[in-house]
Design a protein around this motif. Structure first.
Motif, PDB file in Angstrom:
ATOM      1  N   ASP A 307       0.824  -1.246  -0.189  1.00  0.00           N
ATOM      2  CA  ASP A 307      -0.008  -0.060  -0.006  1.00  0.00           C
ATOM      3  C   ASP A 307       0.808   1.261   0.190  1.00  0.00           C
ATOM      4  O   ASP A 307       0.311   2.404   0.198  1.00  0.00           O
ATOM      5  CB  ASP A 307      -0.996   0.124   1.247  1.00  0.00           C
ATOM      6  N   ILE A 308       2.115   1.202  -0.454  1.00  0.00           N
ATOM      7  CA  ILE A 308       2.859   2.447  -0.720  1.00  0.00           C
ATOM      8  C   ILE A 308       2.780   3.261  -1.797  1.00  0.00           C
ATOM      9  O   ILE A 308       3.066   2.570  -2.861  1.00  0.00           O
ATOM     10  CB  ILE A 308       4.436   2.022  -0.649  1.00  0.00           C
ATOM     11  N   LYS A 315       6.592   8.684   1.305  1.00  0.00           N
ATOM     12  CA  LYS A 315       5.668   7.631   1.295  1.00  0.00           C
ATOM     13  C   LYS A 315       4.628   8.038   1.756  1.00  0.00           C
ATOM     14  O   LYS A 315       4.485   8.265   2.818  1.00  0.00           O
ATOM     15  CB  LYS A 315       6.625   6.704   2.258  1.00  0.00           C
ATOM     16  N   ILE A 316       3.560   7.513   1.338  1.00  0.00           N
ATOM     17  CA  ILE A 316       2.213   7.525   1.577  1.00  0.00           C
ATOM     18  C   ILE A 316       1.463   6.074   1.706  1.00  0.00           C
ATOM     19  O   ILE A 316       1.674   5.395   0.802  1.00  0.00           O
ATOM     20  CB  ILE A 316       1.072   8.512   0.564  1.00  0.00           C
ATOM     21  N   TYR A 317       0.864   5.825   2.740  1.00  0.00           N
ATOM     22  CA  TYR A 317       0.524   4.306   3.168  1.00  0.00           C
ATOM     23  C   TYR A 317      -0.976   4.501   3.090  1.00  0.00           C
ATOM     24  O   TYR A 317      -1.762   5.314   3.525  1.00  0.00           O
ATOM     25  CB  TYR A 317       0.869   3.797   4.521  1.00  0.00           C
ATOM     26  N   THR A 318      -1.533   3.744   2.203  1.00  0.00           N
ATOM     27  CA  THR A 318      -3.107   3.928   1.720  1.00  0.00           C
ATOM     28  C   THR A 318      -4.177   2.874   2.331  1.00  0.00           C
ATOM     29  O   THR A 318      -5.183   3.246   2.270  1.00  0.00           O
ATOM     30  CB  THR A 318      -3.126   3.547   0.169  1.00  0.00           C
ATOM     31  N   ILE A 325     -10.841  -0.636   1.027  1.00  0.00           N
ATOM     32  CA  ILE A 325     -10.380  -1.993   1.297  1.00  0.00           C
ATOM     33  C   ILE A 325     -10.601  -2.327   2.767  1.00  0.00           C
ATOM     34  O   ILE A 325     -10.913  -3.486   2.830  1.00  0.00           O
ATOM     35  CB  ILE A 325      -9.132  -2.143   0.709  1.00  0.00           C
ATOM     36  N   VAL A 326     -10.202  -1.519   3.591  1.00  0.00           N
ATOM     37  CA  VAL A 326     -10.269  -1.851   5.146  1.00  0.00           C
ATOM     38  C   VAL A 326     -11.860  -2.118   5.535  1.00  0.00           C
ATOM     39  O   VAL A 326     -12.215  -3.089   6.200  1.00  0.00           O
ATOM     40  CB  VAL A 326      -9.677  -0.703   5.904  1.00  0.00           C
ATOM     41  N   LYS A 327     -12.809  -1.291   4.868  1.00  0.00           N
ATOM     42  CA  LYS A 327     -14.162  -1.506   5.130  1.00  0.00           C
ATOM     43  C   LYS A 327     -14.490  -2.877   4.577  1.00  0.00           C
ATOM     44  O   LYS A 327     -15.493  -3.343   5.329  1.00  0.00           O
ATOM     45  CB  LYS A 327     -14.875  -0.303   4.388  1.00  0.00           C
ATOM     46  N   LEU A 328     -13.953  -3.131   3.436  1.00  0.00           N
ATOM     47  CA  LEU A 328     -14.466  -4.418   2.752  1.00  0.00           C
ATOM     48  C   LEU A 328     -13.852  -5.635   3.637  1.00  0.00           C
ATOM     49  O   LEU A 328     -14.616  -6.605   4.113  1.00  0.00           O
ATOM     50  CB  LEU A 328     -13.675  -4.575   1.411  1.00  0.00           C
ATOM     51  N   ILE A 329     -12.570  -5.525   3.962  1.00  0.00           N
ATOM     52  CA  ILE A 329     -12.231  -6.667   4.720  1.00  0.00           C
ATOM     53  C   ILE A 329     -12.590  -6.808   6.159  1.00  0.00           C
ATOM     54  O   ILE A 329     -12.775  -7.981   6.659  1.00  0.00           O
ATOM     55  CB  ILE A 329     -10.502  -6.475   4.934  1.00  0.00           C
TER      56      ILE A 329
END
Length: 419
Positions: A307-308, A315-318, A325-329
């Motif tokens: 997720d970089i 660096k941006i971590y998405t 994707i977090v909501k999905l998981i």
């Protein structure tokens, strides 16, 4: 509300145990990120989406009739959202509704030509196999190292690989290491896709399986006998290109049979699916995974999620708590997603952080999957000079990088058992 802490040494140790044990059925789902990965600086790879978009746009710009159309479409989509998939989706949708008029200055025939030329450029970009052999670059392909792990791993059940990639990288790796594999095709003169063998989970039980769920270079549909054949790659290759039509096309043969295979194997007892290089942007694949998990209490998915992003050299971590994707998981406890800085485990979002400073015995193993202040090559975690320094414990999980994941796999094989 404080963020949960996940100690990578605990969770990765669990993943190691799964991979070294032959009790679990190991399945991999590999996305575009595995073709982007490079073993070293001179490795030949497939460019990421941003670079691929740039290459395709540059080639299409060589024809004056497309220039203004592409600029208009880019403006409609927005610079931040413009990429090869959003562009192809845009022109495919316009081609479906246009009749006798013009859109973006193009008539229906010109839109059709733009779609086909865009697909042809994508096909050219992923056709790296000849370049690899011409430059004697097979040893610099990380997929060869992955194939070596398959060959040396002592497993009772065959490894199954699903990939969305069109290229020949996994084939090249396994053939270089003399690994027999089955991809759904049978025959010699005109190998044809045999859907019944894909449906049978017991078919060729000892052979590695390679399922290319978005098609491949070299696949052709024979209109005369209504078969999918595997032969030399050319402009008639059949593939599911990145556009809104992915979901519709995935319901056609041979893709439907391959997607059914993914669903059915996830319904088998003690199945573990590990994803790498897959972004979870393909709804038709996500739907199959989530549906299968609902009926299997013993299966689990471990998603290694790179997720970089880089912006202005930073660096941006998405994988953020409010990301889609977090909501999905979070909707299914049987899926764990391991990002570079954060993770979702048991539907709970948290960050990676070592709970204690590793001793010298643990340090070498931790360096295989986690970078902290002391875990880099320049500043190793067990450096005696840093013995008294404080350690925050925070760092970056490196396994979402396919190259690092392969090194991690190979570390679990004793060096003296090479065959």
């Amino acid at each position: 509300m404080s963020k949960l802490i996940y100690d990578p040494s605990e969770y990765i140790k669990g993943l190691q145990q799964i991979l070294v044990s032959d009790k679990k059925k190991i399945v991999f789902l590999f996305g575009a990120g595995t073709s982007v990965a490079k073993k070293n600086k001179i490795s030949i790879n497939i460019p990421a989406v941003a670079k691929m978009t740039e290459i395709v746009e540059k080639e299409l710009f060589k024809k004056d009739k497309y220039k203004s159309a592409i600029e208009e479409i880019k403006s409609e989509i927005g610079q931040d959202n413009f990429n090869i998939e959003t562009f192809l989706t845009n022109i495919v949708q316009k081609n479906q509704i246009i009749c006798t008029g013009n859109l973006n200055g193009l008539n229906k025939g010109e839109l059709c030509s733009l779609i086909e030329e865009t697909k042809e450029q994508i096909r050219k970009i992923v056709s790296k196999h000849k370049e690899i052999f011409e430059n004697d670059g097979i040893d610099n392909l990380i997929h060869v190292d992955f194939a070596e792990w398959i060959k040396r791993a002592d497993r009772k059940q065959a490894i199954e690989l699903f990939t969305t990639n069109y290229d020949y990288f996994f084939e090249l790796g396994m053939e270089e290491k003399n690994i027999p594999y089955y991809d759904g095709f049978t025959g010699s003169y005109n190998p044809f896709f045999h859907s019944e063998s894909v449906e049978d989970l017991c078919y060729l039980p000892k052979q590695t399986k390679l399922w290319k769920i978005h098609g491949s270079l070299g696949w052709h549909y024979n209109e005369k006998n209504k078969k999918v054949l595997r032969t030399y790659s050319d402009g008639d290759d059949i593939m599911i290109y990145p556009s809104i039509l992915k979901y519709i096309n995935s319901k056609k043969q041979p893709y439907a049979a391959l997607m059914d295979r993914l669903t059915n194997i996830l319904k088998q007892p003690d199945t573990v699916l590990i994803t790498c290089g897959y972004s979870f942007n393909d709804e038709h694949i996500n739907e199959r995974i989530f549906t299968a998990l609902q009926s299997n209490t013993a299966a689990h998915v471990y998603a290694l999620y790179y997720d970089i992003n880089w912006k202005d050299g930073e660096k941006i971590y998405t994988l953020t708590e409010d990301s889609d994707i977090v909501k999905l998981i979070k909707t299914n406890r049987k899926i764990s997603i391991y990002g570079c800085r954060n993770a979702v485990i048991g539907c709970q979002y948290g960050k990676w952080k070592l709970k204690r400073k590793p001793d010298k015995v643990d340090a070498e193993n931790i360096n295989l999957y986690f970078d902290t202040e002391y875990a880099s090559k320049e500043n190793p975690i067990n450096d005696e000079k840093k013995e008294n320094d404080s350690l925050s414990g925070e760092g970056e999980l490196i396994l979402p990088d396919f190259t690092k994941f392969v090194a991690f796999l190979q570390s679990m094989i004793l060096h003296d058992d090479r065959r």
